[in-house]
Design a protein around this motif. Structure first.
Motif, PDB file in Angstrom:
ATOM      1  N   ARG A 121      11.651  11.325   5.011  1.00  0.00           N
ATOM      2  CA  ARG A 121      10.955  10.086   5.298  1.00  0.00           C
ATOM      3  C   ARG A 121      11.888   9.118   6.027  1.00  0.00           C
ATOM      4  O   ARG A 121      13.008   8.908   5.592  1.00  0.00           O
ATOM      5  CB  ARG A 121      10.500   9.450   3.989  1.00  0.00           C
ATOM      6  N   ASN A 155       4.245   0.294   1.989  1.00  0.00           N
ATOM      7  CA  ASN A 155       4.212  -0.657   3.113  1.00  0.00           C
ATOM      8  C   ASN A 155       3.354  -1.869   2.792  1.00  0.00           C
ATOM      9  O   ASN A 155       2.328  -1.749   2.135  1.00  0.00           O
ATOM     10  CB  ASN A 155       3.591   0.014   4.350  1.00  0.00           C
ATOM     11  N   ARG A 211      12.105  -1.286  -1.131  1.00  0.00           N
ATOM     12  CA  ARG A 211      11.131  -0.204  -1.126  1.00  0.00           C
ATOM     13  C   ARG A 211      11.006   0.475  -2.487  1.00  0.00           C
ATOM     14  O   ARG A 211       9.904   0.847  -2.902  1.00  0.00           O
ATOM     15  CB  ARG A 211      11.466   0.822  -0.033  1.00  0.00           C
ATOM     16  N   VAL A 220      11.254   5.397   7.381  1.00  0.00           N
ATOM     17  CA  VAL A 220      10.220   4.375   7.584  1.00  0.00           C
ATOM     18  C   VAL A 220      10.722   3.117   8.256  1.00  0.00           C
ATOM     19  O   VAL A 220       9.998   2.143   8.342  1.00  0.00           O
ATOM     20  CB  VAL A 220       9.539   4.012   6.238  1.00  0.00           C
ATOM     21  N   GLN A 221      11.939   3.126   8.753  1.00  0.00           N
ATOM     22  CA  GLN A 221      12.432   1.949   9.452  1.00  0.00           C
ATOM     23  C   GLN A 221      11.601   1.730  10.717  1.00  0.00           C
ATOM     24  O   GLN A 221      11.169   2.676  11.372  1.00  0.00           O
ATOM     25  CB  GLN A 221      13.906   2.106   9.854  1.00  0.00           C
ATOM     26  N   ARG A 222      11.430   0.461  11.043  1.00  0.00           N
ATOM     27  CA  ARG A 222      10.693   0.058  12.235  1.00  0.00           C
ATOM     28  C   ARG A 222      11.256   0.758  13.473  1.00  0.00           C
ATOM     29  O   ARG A 222      10.522   1.183  14.355  1.00  0.00           O
ATOM     30  CB  ARG A 222      10.819  -1.456  12.347  1.00  0.00           C
ATOM     31  N   SER A 262      10.706  12.893  -5.881  1.00  0.00           N
ATOM     32  CA  SER A 262      11.579  13.693  -5.013  1.00  0.00           C
ATOM     33  C   SER A 262      13.055  13.435  -5.298  1.00  0.00           C
ATOM     34  O   SER A 262      13.909  13.826  -4.509  1.00  0.00           O
ATOM     35  CB  SER A 262      11.273  13.389  -3.549  1.00  0.00           C
ATOM     36  N   ASP A 265       5.417   7.499   8.009  1.00  0.00           N
ATOM     37  CA  ASP A 265       4.356   6.786   7.294  1.00  0.00           C
ATOM     38  C   ASP A 265       4.897   6.274   5.965  1.00  0.00           C
ATOM     39  O   ASP A 265       5.168   7.051   5.065  1.00  0.00           O
ATOM     40  CB  ASP A 265       3.172   7.739   7.057  1.00  0.00           C
ATOM     41  N   GLY A 266       5.027   4.978   5.858  1.00  0.00           N
ATOM     42  CA  GLY A 266       5.620   4.403   4.648  1.00  0.00           C
ATOM     43  C   GLY A 266       4.660   4.229   3.498  1.00  0.00           C
ATOM     44  O   GLY A 266       5.044   3.738   2.440  1.00  0.00           O
ATOM     45  N   THR A 267       3.403   4.631   3.658  1.00  0.00           N
ATOM     46  CA  THR A 267       2.425   4.402   2.588  1.00  0.00           C
ATOM     47  C   THR A 267       2.390   5.530   1.583  1.00  0.00           C
ATOM     48  O   THR A 267       1.733   5.428   0.563  1.00  0.00           O
ATOM     49  CB  THR A 267       0.994   4.226   3.149  1.00  0.00           C
ATOM     50  N   GLU A 268       3.087   6.623   1.872  1.00  0.00           N
ATOM     51  CA  GLU A 268       2.871   7.792   1.027  1.00  0.00           C
ATOM     52  C   GLU A 268       3.992   8.126   0.046  1.00  0.00           C
ATOM     53  O   GLU A 268       3.946   9.161  -0.603  1.00  0.00           O
ATOM     54  CB  GLU A 268       2.554   9.026   1.897  1.00  0.00           C
ATOM     55  N   VAL A 269       4.988   7.248  -0.086  1.00  0.00           N
ATOM     56  CA  VAL A 269       6.055   7.451  -1.083  1.00  0.00           C
ATOM     57  C   VAL A 269       6.613   8.871  -0.941  1.00  0.00           C
ATOM     58  O   VAL A 269       6.662   9.640  -1.890  1.00  0.00           O
ATOM     59  CB  VAL A 269       5.529   7.231  -2.529  1.00  0.00           C
ATOM     60  N   ALA A 270       6.990   9.185   0.258  1.00  0.00           N
ATOM     61  CA  ALA A 270       7.367  10.563   0.541  1.00  0.00           C
ATOM     62  C   ALA A 270       8.818  10.836   0.161  1.00  0.00           C
ATOM     63  O   ALA A 270       9.571   9.946  -0.231  1.00  0.00           O
ATOM     64  CB  ALA A 270       7.137  10.852   2.023  1.00  0.00           C
ATOM     65  N   ASP A 271       9.196  12.079   0.287  1.00  0.00           N
ATOM     66  CA  ASP A 271      10.539  12.546  -0.037  1.00  0.00           C
ATOM     67  C   ASP A 271      11.564  11.860   0.882  1.00  0.00           C
ATOM     68  O   ASP A 271      11.436  11.918   2.106  1.00  0.00           O
ATOM     69  CB  ASP A 271      10.559  14.065   0.180  1.00  0.00           C
ATOM     70  N   PRO A 272      12.576  11.208   0.300  1.00  0.00           N
ATOM     71  CA  PRO A 272      13.577  10.566   1.157  1.00  0.00           C
ATOM     72  C   PRO A 272      14.305  11.556   2.057  1.00  0.00           C
ATOM     73  O   PRO A 272      14.986  11.156   2.990  1.00  0.00           O
ATOM     74  CB  PRO A 272      14.554   9.940   0.161  1.00  0.00           C
ATOM     75  N   ILE A 331       0.891  -1.163   0.000  1.00  0.00           N
ATOM     76  CA  ILE A 331       0.000   0.000   0.000  1.00  0.00           C
ATOM     77  C   ILE A 331       0.927   1.211   0.000  1.00  0.00           C
ATOM     78  O   ILE A 331       1.555   1.521   1.016  1.00  0.00           O
ATOM     79  CB  ILE A 331      -0.892  -0.009   1.249  1.00  0.00           C
ATOM     80  N   GLU A 348       9.853   4.196  14.597  1.00  0.00           N
ATOM     81  CA  GLU A 348       8.465   4.398  15.041  1.00  0.00           C
ATOM     82  C   GLU A 348       8.456   5.151  16.360  1.00  0.00           C
ATOM     83  O   GLU A 348       9.238   4.862  17.256  1.00  0.00           O
ATOM     84  CB  GLU A 348       7.767   3.036  15.237  1.00  0.00           C
ATOM     85  N   ASN A 395      14.737  -4.057   8.882  1.00  0.00           N
ATOM     86  CA  ASN A 395      14.221  -2.770   9.361  1.00  0.00           C
ATOM     87  C   ASN A 395      12.751  -2.542   9.024  1.00  0.00           C
ATOM     88  O   ASN A 395      12.172  -1.548   9.438  1.00  0.00           O
ATOM     89  CB  ASN A 395      15.021  -1.616   8.721  1.00  0.00           C
TER      90      ASN A 395
END
Lengths: 53, 831, 122
Positions: free
Chosen positions: C111, B48, B364, C113-115, B693, C101-108, B45, C118, B127
């Motif tokens: 972002r 993720n 990813r 998103v590593q566990r 980006s 939030d890893g669902t939004e393909v955000a700017d590296p 999704i 959290e 990770n």
């Protein structure tokens, strides 16, 4: 309990010391039977879903 | 409550509202309904994995144990032993109501983890949030230990050590392209001619291997000489192929045994007992022998796919199911009438569901570039037979009908159109599109057959067997034509070509000198100087990616090894060489060109505003780009309004053609390991979002962070202002045989305009124009803005809405908001 | 130093961390001042295993050394990991916003998103 004592253990005809241990799983999406080869003399782990036929 | 209400609504009412997914639920059998809802979706999704989806740890542990044990064996044999150990010992399962079996993991919610591919992916997995099986701490320890065992030992690690270090660093920056140069993350065609057309089961292949071994041993046990030396290794390879085929037969028999155990000990329903016995008989027969029925044919195919994937993940699914399963379908449904057409539809629908549920852990960048799916399962339907006659049949129609019932995003179909396709087949194709599946995409078969002959020299008869190697590129399914290793790392982030031409090869996003120094653009005297810089950057970028891929391919038999794939390839069985060896393959490579159109639009804008109209200097433009247009919105809008591709405007269309023809020229200068060419194929999947980006501000008016254009030769969203015919005319100026490998075109159509018979006739007329202009590809979204916006507001109610993203379809709720908005922005063409 | 050797140096610094066997504890730890929490860290677009590049420091720098070595001139940014300890880095600047939030393909650029990250997002 050992695998060989379970009703869900099915030994291989050619090698009864080993066999298939069948588990029934109902997960949030589907129900299925799963199986993997085990040694008859090994203990069934607590995490296994030992179920009634 | 909502579901109960929908069940009461009639199909006619639901059709009026275009709620195709509720119609599918009404029309499909109880079995298909259960199996469809049973699937654990493996597509990410956005980036993720869905909650509840976990990585499988059993297979990597089994593999590592045996792989380390046999550390002195040559690669193919070592891998065969390790994979055989997996197949003999992994947990397998049979889902209730299933008639087909086989999965790449040990439970339905698991992702395959190919641990020997790339250390960096292994670390990413460690990770990754949410994918560790419970108990999490124990799983983390297991993964940490496995990663330690494999650190530096994976296929990509080995390639990276011998790749030129400059190439390695620049590739690893992630700026210029993606993919991993190893079979572990690549995808292979299947030699369907060998397996299906020639009717070889695994025991038949083992017989051929035994013959090959006997002939080789006659020589190796005879007079010594240099000519017998290569045979020693080949004998080991043949041993490996035999071993894995035997293990595969045992694997299938494990399913048969489980099915019988369930039938005899657990199942009380007599109908289901019979089905289980039939399933057992199927798995006892295939893959050991050639299939005798439709169920066996589909099961054989599925086993081959699963086994190839357990060996090497596989990011695509080249297949031509209506063509290769037609003989057994025809026998069962039409000739011997063993099953009804409805029963056949059930099998076909389940066959699609089995493919849909397959998934492996991907890095990813792959998840972001392929949001909602785990790989491009593009199945090829239609087309022609080897003699050029129409190959469409009732199974073609059955697949199209089953697709509307099961509504999976993957597999997706691509239809090989040709002028002799019957109207009733075209109607079925249209119905799928009208039902909002986003597929089939339409391929111009005569053009692509010529294209395959032009670029790679495939003979006509072989070219006619073509399937989609991934989303777009044709590949034959023949002995010398089938492609064993297509790695996505010949995937270029093409927008960097113009970006580097502007900034003297420097990448401001990754802060590195990437491309060659082609000069300070502020000092370019005319457009030709700028264009010459673009050409140099293009050559550098494509060279870098292709060098990496070529090396990965060349070393793959040593660094990875494909015993199972080799055992299913006629040329590998004959030669004893790894299927991935370039020897014996004609070559079928191509460079996927993400973010391609940005080049023409940017070059045109610079030509117009800097060199022709002289409204801005290049120095002003460069400054604006480096500051992301800050404080210069009016200037940016001037560049947005500059001539754009897709409006039948020669000013920019000529530049597009120049760019393509430069790449086409260069494609003949660079060679694959087989000595064949590397033509360009513009398309995007959701790479336009992943790279948004990573690509800086450009002269087409984009800012850093804006989504890039959505695909291939599709105009930028909202930038095609002259209607669908203008789009087609722009695209028609391209020579779809000589200017590149293939060219993806996304079009969005109005579901209201295309309702009913009138809609079908309008669409047919559009296809005629498309074909007359010689375009090779088009694919359609036919979902209204209203539905998509409603799905954004209330995703729970719209779980089953499918959209065409680029070379694939996905469930709308599985793609990121940015990607959703990008699709909504695509112009709805009134035709 | 020739071209090949120069790039070898860069390549080794990019690969070094990742091929080192690390314990669960080393992997789990995210120091209070970590590269991943810094404004100047940009996650790598290719390998989302937590590696990235520093926008200020260049290859040749070593923030783990005592005293730390800061090189700001050069063509290639310093490769580092999201959980590399940046306590000794003179250029460390905590990010105001981290997107976990890893669902939004955000700017590296922002972002993470590593566990292990959290709870560190805003």
């Amino acid at each position: 309990m050992k695998y060989k004592e379970s009703k869900n253990f099915f030994p291989y005809p050619e090698n009864p010391q080993r066999g298939d241990y069948v588990e029934r799983v109902v997960d949030p999406r589907q129900a299925y039977y799963k199986v993997k080869p085990v040694n008859a003399e090994d203990e069934i782990p607590e995490s296994a879903s030992e179920f009634q036929k | 409550m909502a579901q109960a209400a929908k069940i009461q609504e009639s199909i006619e009412d639901l059709e009026k509202k275009q709620e195709w997914w509720w119609i599918a639920e009404k029309k499909r059998s109880k079995r298909l309904d259960y199996l469809r809802k049973a699937v654990w979706k493996k597509g990410a999704i956005g980036g993720n994995y869905a909650p509840g989806v976990k990585v499988d740890l059993e297979i990597p542990v089994l593999f590592t144990q045996m792989y380390n044990w046999w550390k002195f064996d040559p690669p193919m044999l070592r891998r065969a032993k390790a994979n055989a150990h997996i197949l003999d010992n992994m947990t397998i399962f049979i889902t209730d109501h299933a008639q087909l079996v086989g999965y790449v993991g040990t439970t339905p919610n698991t992702l395959l983890w190919r641990i020997d591919g790339a250390s960096m992916v292994n670390e990413e997995l460690y990770n990754e949030p949410g994918v560790m099986p419970e108990p999490e701490q124990a799983s983390l320890k297991k993964v940490a230990d496995l990663n330690a065992a494999w650190a530096g030992q994976t296929a990509v690690d080995k390639v990276a050590r011998i790749l030129d270090p400059e190439d390695a660093v620049k590739f690893l920056s992630g700026a210029i392209g993606w993919g991993a140069p190893t079979s572990a993350y690549g995808y292979s065609g299947k030699d369907y001619e060998f397996l299906f057309a020639q009717r070889n089961g695994f025991l038949d292949i083992i017989e051929k291997i035994d013959e090959a071994i006997e002939k080789a041993e006659d020589r190796t046990m005879g007079a010594p000489g240099p000519d017998i030396l290569p045979l020693y290794e080949r004998l080991q390879n043949w041993d490996a192929m035999k071993m894995i085929l035997e293990a595969s037969i045992r694997y299938a028999n494990r399913y048969a045994r489980l099915a019988r155990i369930i039938a005899e000990n657990y199942e009380t329903d007599p109908t289901r007992k019979e089905e289980l016995i039939r399933l057992a008989e199927t798995c006892e027969h295939v893959p050991a022998h050639a299939p005798r029925s439709l169920q066996e044919s589909l099961q054989y195919d599925h086993f081959v796919q699963v086994l190839a994937r357990i060996e090497a993940l596989e990011g695509a699914w080249p297949a031509r199911p209506d063509y290769y399963h037609w003989p057994m379908y025809h026998k069962d449904v039409n000739v011997e009438k063993n099953i009804t057409r409805e029963e056949a539809l059930d099998l076909v629908g389940e066959f699609m569901i089995r493919a849909y549920e397959v998934g492996g852990f991907g890095p990813r960048w792959a998840r972001e570039g392929l949001q909602g799916i785990t790989g491009t399962w593009v199945w090829t339907l239609g087309g022609v037979n080897k003699d050029g006659t129409d190959a469409c049949n009732d199974l073609t129609v059955a697949f199209l009908q089953a697709a509307r019932m099961v509504r999976v995003a993957n597999p997706t179909f691509a239809f090989r159109w040709h002028p002799k396709v019957a109207d009733d087949v075209m109607r079925e194709v249209f119905e799928c599109i009208r039902h909002g599946l986003g597929y089939p995409s339409i391929r111009n078969d005569p053009v692509l057959i010529q294209n395959a002959m032009h670029w790679h020299g495939h003979p006509l008869e072989e070219a006619r067997t073509w399937v989609h190697q991934a989303c777009m590129s044709p590949c034959p399914t023949t002995k010398h034509g089938v492609q064993p290793m297509r790695m996505a790392s010949a995937t270029a982030n093409c927008a960097k070509m113009v970006e580097y031409a502007l900034h003297n090869g420097y990448d401001f996003v990754v802060q590195m000198q990437m491309g060659p120094k082609t000069g300070d653009a502020a000092k370019f005297k005319d457009f030709e100087e700028f264009f010459a810089a673009w050409v140099k950057q293009m050559e550098w970028l494509t060279n870098t990616l292709v060098r990496t891929v070529n090396l990965g391919r060349y070393k793959d038999p040593e660094f990875f090894g494909r015993p199972f794939l080799s055992a299913t390839y006629e040329r590998a069985v004959e030669s004893g060489l790894d299927a991935v060896s370039p020897v014996g393959e004609r070559g079928n490579c191509w460079i996927t060109g993400f973010t391609w159109v940005e080049n023409a639009d940017s070059l045109a804008a610079v030509k117009k505003l800097v060199f022709d109209d002289k409204k801005y200097t290049m120095a002003e433009l460069l400054d604006a780009l480096r500051t992301n247009w800050e404080g210069r919105e009016d200037m940016r809008l001037d560049f947005v309004k500059a001539p754009k591709w897709g409006n039948d405007d020669d000013y920019v269309d000529d530049i597009m053609l120049r760019c393509l023809r430069e790449v086409a020229r260069h494609s003949r200068e660079i060679q694959c390991p087989c000595g064949n060419t590397w033509p360009l194929l513009p398309e995007n999947v959701s790479g336009n979002i992943h790279y948004s980006s990573i690509v800086g501000a450009l002269p087409n008016g984009r800012r850093l962070g804006d989504a890039l254009y959505d695909g291939g030769i599709s105009p930028g969203p909202g930038l095609d202002k002259k209607g669908p015919t203008a789009v087609l005319k722009s695209c028609g100026k391209i020579d779809h045989v000589g200017d590149g490998r293939a060219f993806l075109l996304n079009q969005r159509l109005s579901p209201t305009q295309l309702a009913g018979e009138k809609g079908y006739q309008l669409w047919k007329a559009y296809i005629k124009t498309w074909a007359d202009l010689g375009l090779d590809h088009v694919q359609f979204n036919m979902v209204s803005d209203e539905t998509l916006r409603a799905a954004q507001r209330d995703p729970e109610k719209y779980q089953e809405v499918i959209v065409r993203v680029a070379g694939y379809s996905a469930h709308f709720v599985d793609i990121s908001r940015k990607t959703q908005d990008n699709i909504i922005q695509r112009t709805i063409q009134g035709i | 130093m020739g071209r090949r050797d120069e790039w070898k140096q860069v390549q080794n610094s990019m690969y070094g961390e990742i091929t080192k066997a690390r314990s669960v504890e080393e992997r789990e730890k995210v120091p209070d001042a970590a590269c991943g929490l810094c404004k100047n860290f940009a996650e790598n677009a290719y390998a989302s295993d937590g590696r990235g590049l520093c926008k200020i420091l260049k290859v040749g720098s070593n923030i783990a050394a005592d005293p730390p070595v800061f090189v700001t001139a050069g063509e290639v940014g310093l490769p580092t990991m999201f959980n590399t300890d940046a306590a000794a880095c003179a250029h460390y600047a905590k990010m105001d916003f981290i997107d976990t939030d890893g669902t939004e393909v955000a700017d590296p650029g922002y972002r993470r998103v590593q566990r292990q990250m959290e709870g560190k997002g805003k």
